[in-house]
Design a protein around this motif. Structure first.
Motif, PDB file in Angstrom:
ATOM      1  N   VAL A 130       1.130  -1.266  -0.009  1.00  0.00           N
ATOM      2  CA  VAL A 130      -0.472  -0.419  -0.289  1.00  0.00           C
ATOM      3  C   VAL A 130       0.822   1.214   0.122  1.00  0.00           C
ATOM      4  O   VAL A 130       1.740   1.240   0.855  1.00  0.00           O
ATOM      5  CB  VAL A 130      -0.826  -0.337   1.456  1.00  0.00           C
ATOM      6  CG1 VAL A 130      -1.636   1.454   1.669  1.00  0.00           C
ATOM      7  CG2 VAL A 130      -1.583  -1.331   1.340  1.00  0.00           C
ATOM      8  N   GLY A 131       0.480   2.193  -0.663  1.00  0.00           N
ATOM      9  CA  GLY A 131       1.065   3.465  -0.615  1.00  0.00           C
ATOM     10  C   GLY A 131       0.135   4.781   0.272  1.00  0.00           C
ATOM     11  O   GLY A 131      -0.622   4.576  -0.017  1.00  0.00           O
ATOM     12  N   VAL A 132       1.431   5.369   0.524  1.00  0.00           N
ATOM     13  CA  VAL A 132       1.158   6.177   1.369  1.00  0.00           C
ATOM     14  C   VAL A 132       0.944   8.256   0.810  1.00  0.00           C
ATOM     15  O   VAL A 132       2.362   8.486   0.278  1.00  0.00           O
ATOM     16  CB  VAL A 132       1.425   6.544   2.810  1.00  0.00           C
ATOM     17  CG1 VAL A 132       0.641   7.300   3.612  1.00  0.00           C
ATOM     18  CG2 VAL A 132       1.321   4.875   3.217  1.00  0.00           C
ATOM     19  N   VAL A 133      -0.036   8.503   0.620  1.00  0.00           N
ATOM     20  CA  VAL A 133       0.612  10.002   0.350  1.00  0.00           C
ATOM     21  C   VAL A 133      -0.141  10.648   1.805  1.00  0.00           C
ATOM     22  O   VAL A 133      -1.045  10.669   1.790  1.00  0.00           O
ATOM     23  CB  VAL A 133      -0.536  10.362  -0.387  1.00  0.00           C
ATOM     24  CG1 VAL A 133      -0.452  11.740  -1.614  1.00  0.00           C
ATOM     25  CG2 VAL A 133      -0.282   9.110  -2.282  1.00  0.00           C
ATOM     26  N   SER A 160       8.792  16.578   4.810  1.00  0.00           N
ATOM     27  CA  SER A 160       9.058  16.057   5.942  1.00  0.00           C
ATOM     28  C   SER A 160       8.684  15.404   6.548  1.00  0.00           C
ATOM     29  O   SER A 160       9.458  14.445   7.504  1.00  0.00           O
ATOM     30  CB  SER A 160       9.377  17.718   6.494  1.00  0.00           C
ATOM     31  OG  SER A 160      10.169  18.391   6.349  1.00  0.00           O
ATOM     32  N   VAL A 161       7.215  14.789   6.716  1.00  0.00           N
ATOM     33  CA  VAL A 161       6.901  14.038   7.233  1.00  0.00           C
ATOM     34  C   VAL A 161       6.317  12.415   6.418  1.00  0.00           C
ATOM     35  O   VAL A 161       7.345  11.319   7.283  1.00  0.00           O
ATOM     36  CB  VAL A 161       5.347  14.186   7.602  1.00  0.00           C
ATOM     37  CG1 VAL A 161       4.178  13.031   7.988  1.00  0.00           C
ATOM     38  CG2 VAL A 161       5.196  15.642   8.480  1.00  0.00           C
ATOM     39  N   ALA A 162       6.624  12.671   5.483  1.00  0.00           N
ATOM     40  CA  ALA A 162       7.134  11.515   5.107  1.00  0.00           C
ATOM     41  C   ALA A 162       8.444  10.867   5.227  1.00  0.00           C
ATOM     42  O   ALA A 162       8.319  10.046   5.360  1.00  0.00           O
ATOM     43  CB  ALA A 162       6.721  11.718   2.837  1.00  0.00           C
ATOM     44  N   VAL A 189      12.282   2.249   7.537  1.00  0.00           N
ATOM     45  CA  VAL A 189      12.028   1.694   5.972  1.00  0.00           C
ATOM     46  C   VAL A 189      12.962   1.654   5.348  1.00  0.00           C
ATOM     47  O   VAL A 189      11.880   3.296   4.796  1.00  0.00           O
ATOM     48  CB  VAL A 189      11.190   0.963   5.458  1.00  0.00           C
ATOM     49  CG1 VAL A 189      10.750   0.176   4.192  1.00  0.00           C
ATOM     50  CG2 VAL A 189      10.501  -0.122   6.454  1.00  0.00           C
ATOM     51  N   PRO A 190      13.944   2.188   4.205  1.00  0.00           N
ATOM     52  CA  PRO A 190      14.292   3.721   4.045  1.00  0.00           C
ATOM     53  C   PRO A 190      13.837   3.614   2.466  1.00  0.00           C
ATOM     54  O   PRO A 190      13.726   4.596   2.569  1.00  0.00           O
ATOM     55  CB  PRO A 190      15.926   3.240   2.999  1.00  0.00           C
ATOM     56  CG  PRO A 190      16.207   1.662   3.984  1.00  0.00           C
ATOM     57  CD  PRO A 190      14.879   1.431   4.762  1.00  0.00           C
ATOM     58  N   ASP A 191      12.412   2.700   2.350  1.00  0.00           N
ATOM     59  CA  ASP A 191      12.232   2.523   0.497  1.00  0.00           C
ATOM     60  C   ASP A 191      10.599   1.884   0.866  1.00  0.00           C
ATOM     61  O   ASP A 191      10.269   1.683  -0.462  1.00  0.00           O
ATOM     62  CB  ASP A 191      12.600   1.545   0.005  1.00  0.00           C
ATOM     63  CG  ASP A 191      12.860  -0.174   0.281  1.00  0.00           C
ATOM     64  OD1 ASP A 191      12.459  -0.254   1.404  1.00  0.00           O
ATOM     65  OD2 ASP A 191      12.459  -0.890  -0.875  1.00  0.00           O
ATOM     66  N   ALA A 192      10.572   3.105   1.884  1.00  0.00           N
ATOM     67  CA  ALA A 192       8.759   2.541   2.450  1.00  0.00           C
ATOM     68  C   ALA A 192       8.179   3.787   1.528  1.00  0.00           C
ATOM     69  O   ALA A 192       8.249   4.856   0.681  1.00  0.00           O
ATOM     70  CB  ALA A 192       8.621   3.646   3.442  1.00  0.00           C
ATOM     71  N   PRO A 193       6.649   3.087   0.914  1.00  0.00           N
ATOM     72  CA  PRO A 193       6.178   3.158   0.652  1.00  0.00           C
ATOM     73  C   PRO A 193       5.330   4.772   0.320  1.00  0.00           C
ATOM     74  O   PRO A 193       4.020   5.046   0.848  1.00  0.00           O
ATOM     75  CB  PRO A 193       5.553   2.208  -0.187  1.00  0.00           C
ATOM     76  CG  PRO A 193       5.223   1.876   1.142  1.00  0.00           C
ATOM     77  CD  PRO A 193       6.913   1.931   1.855  1.00  0.00           C
ATOM     78  N   VAL A 194       5.999   6.008   0.993  1.00  0.00           N
ATOM     79  CA  VAL A 194       5.193   7.104   1.349  1.00  0.00           C
ATOM     80  C   VAL A 194       6.404   8.305   0.704  1.00  0.00           C
ATOM     81  O   VAL A 194       7.058   8.956   0.506  1.00  0.00           O
ATOM     82  CB  VAL A 194       5.592   7.159   2.951  1.00  0.00           C
ATOM     83  CG1 VAL A 194       7.263   7.120   3.528  1.00  0.00           C
ATOM     84  CG2 VAL A 194       4.918   8.181   3.153  1.00  0.00           C
ATOM     85  N   VAL A 195       5.031   9.188  -0.010  1.00  0.00           N
ATOM     86  CA  VAL A 195       5.643  10.721   0.069  1.00  0.00           C
ATOM     87  C   VAL A 195       4.366  11.894   0.185  1.00  0.00           C
ATOM     88  O   VAL A 195       3.609  11.395   0.229  1.00  0.00           O
ATOM     89  CB  VAL A 195       5.728  10.491  -1.554  1.00  0.00           C
ATOM     90  CG1 VAL A 195       4.090  10.430  -2.296  1.00  0.00           C
ATOM     91  CG2 VAL A 195       6.564  11.299  -2.682  1.00  0.00           C
ATOM     92  N   GLY A 196       5.285  13.277   0.349  1.00  0.00           N
ATOM     93  CA  GLY A 196       4.244  14.415   0.447  1.00  0.00           C
ATOM     94  C   GLY A 196       3.608  14.641  -1.140  1.00  0.00           C
ATOM     95  O   GLY A 196       4.269  14.863  -2.192  1.00  0.00           O
ATOM     96  N   ALA A 197       2.906  15.575  -0.454  1.00  0.00           N
ATOM     97  CA  ALA A 197       2.220  16.074  -2.138  1.00  0.00           C
ATOM     98  C   ALA A 197       1.698  17.106  -1.586  1.00  0.00           C
ATOM     99  O   ALA A 197       0.775  17.411  -0.832  1.00  0.00           O
ATOM    100  CB  ALA A 197       0.857  15.422  -3.072  1.00  0.00           C
ATOM    101  N   GLY A 198       2.759  17.914  -1.598  1.00  0.00           N
ATOM    102  CA  GLY A 198       1.913  19.735  -0.559  1.00  0.00           C
ATOM    103  C   GLY A 198       2.371  20.583  -1.250  1.00  0.00           C
ATOM    104  O   GLY A 198       3.087  20.638  -1.563  1.00  0.00           O
TER     105      GLY A 198
END
Length: 144
Positions: free
Chosen positions: A16-19, A30-32, A41-50
């Motif tokens: 699952v990805g997290v945006v 920064s929160v991502a 987890v260095p390659d965690a499935p998270v990204v910011g969209a700000g």
């Protein structure tokens, strides 16, 4: 993705990805990075969209859509937001039905604590329901 070093593509991850949607690019990014680091987890499935494409404060449907597709690993995308127009923009994208990867879900959770819980659950292989539940439980975290 936040801190991605493995070279693994989102499409190949099966997670699952997290945006994280904020009015500020700096806050979202920064929160991502914090969530990925605390999850270990260095390659965690998270990204910011700000923010807006020009760097100003605001919310951009295009940035949210691009971020969701970037972290889509085929198991769904959880979207956590800060407030106001971020909520409305994500709701509008979900209502359109064809902008975001399927399944995508707006998660009712605090941005920082919810992001950390969501990323831990996603990195551990949780499905979209588990990731959303972990993030939503963050409302119950007691600080005093």
């Amino acid at each position: 993705m936040a801190g991605s070093t493995s070279g693994e593509t989102a499409e190949a991850s099966g997670r699952v990805g997290v945006v994280l949607v904020s009015h500020s690019a700096q806050v979202a990014d920064s929160v991502a990075a914090l969530a990925a680091a605390l999850a270990g987890v260095p390659d965690a499935p998270v990204v910011g969209a700000g923010g807006l494409p020009d760097g100003e404060l605001g919310t951009s449907a295009d940035l949210i859509t691009e971020a969701a597709h970037r972290v889509d690993g085929g198991a769904g995308v959880a979207l956590l937001v800060d407030l106001g127009s971020a909520v409305l923009t994500v709701k509008a994208l979900l209502a359109e039905g064809d902008e975001l990867p399927e399944p995508a879900r707006l998660v009712n959770a605090p941005l920082v604590e919810g992001a950390i819980a969501a990323v831990v659950a996603a990195a551990g292989g949780g499905d979209l329901d588990a990731v959303a539940a972990a993030a939503e439980e963050a409302y119950d975290y007691r600080k005093v």
